[in-house]
Design an enzyme around this catalytic site. Sequence first.
Site, mmCIF file in Angstrom:
data_model
loop_
_atom_site.group_PDB
_atom_site.id
_atom_site.type_symbol
_atom_site.label_atom_id
_atom_site.label_comp_id
_atom_site.label_asym_id
_atom_site.label_seq_id
_atom_site.Cartn_x
_atom_site.Cartn_y
_atom_site.Cartn_z
ATOM 1 N N SER A 175 0.816 -0.882 -0.267
ATOM 2 C CA SER A 175 0.538 -0.188 -0.036
ATOM 3 C C SER A 175 0.713 1.591 0.250
ATOM 4 O O SER A 175 2.153 1.825 0.716
ATOM 5 C CB SER A 175 -1.006 -0.037 1.592
ATOM 6 O OG SER A 175 -1.330 1.197 1.518
ATOM 7 N N TYR B 257 -1.833 -1.190 9.650
ATOM 8 C CA TYR B 257 -1.999 -1.580 8.448
ATOM 9 C C TYR B 257 -0.628 -1.599 8.368
ATOM 10 O O TYR B 257 -0.716 -2.157 7.223
ATOM 11 C CB TYR B 257 -3.080 -1.129 8.211
ATOM 12 C CG TYR B 257 -3.826 -1.305 6.742
ATOM 13 C CD1 TYR B 257 -3.559 -2.265 6.254
ATOM 14 C CD2 TYR B 257 -3.071 -0.116 5.705
ATOM 15 C CE1 TYR B 257 -4.062 -2.985 4.772
ATOM 16 C CE2 TYR B 257 -3.375 -0.289 4.496
ATOM 17 C CZ TYR B 257 -3.677 -2.054 3.960
ATOM 18 O OH TYR B 257 -3.842 -2.652 2.383
#
Length: 246
Positions: free
Chosen positions: A142, A155
Amino acid sequence: MSNNTTPRVALVTGASGGIGRAVAARLGAEGMAVGVHYAGNRERAEATADAVNSAGGQSHLVSGDIADENAVSTMFDELESRYGGVDVVVHTAGIMLLSPLTELAFDDFDRMVRTNVRGAFVVSQQAARRVRDGGAIVNFSSSVVKLALPNYGAYAATKGAVDALTLILAKELRGRDITVNTVAPGPTATPLFLDGKSSEAVDAMKKMTPLERLGEPEDIAETVAHLAGPARWINGQIVYANGGII
């Protein structure tokens, strides 16, 4: 092509929706046979399989816990039995639970570590052992690892682990003619990203890119298709598919 009669074969984890579905359909459009992985929602996976078939590919449903090495090994067994081998593995499956670091429940942290880190390790390990020479392994990270947005700490940490795993595995496969890369999307219009966000927050995300829009799953799938097919000289890289967000 793997040989004169058999199409290239791909396994796409997390293929039941969002980016995974777009990736599976795009690889189908490239003429591949696609193992459509799902964890629980068979109906959505069947819709993905229909999309693969409609695009011109072949599809086969596989199911299992991506963090369970035996379940993942069985998925490879199924595809090898059906098609003769696996050439491309695209690991899109993951979960995102957002919270300030001081407030994140450890149960949520452990869930993300199991799915995002252990899952990536298990799938990458099986892929490294079983993908045919000339193949490609594509993991998913990401852009938030680089952007360092508040609430994304845990995350982003799990995706940073995927980045490291990918860069090292590419070197460990020296001599195999197998590329290993990570795609790191920016804000993309999927349920995973949009869930729980206000329209104001989404609009702010749009403004972060020079193109002033969210990415679409098809934007990400295009990048994956390049890495899975013709991009043989891109290896050991983190590819930021994010529209220029900084």
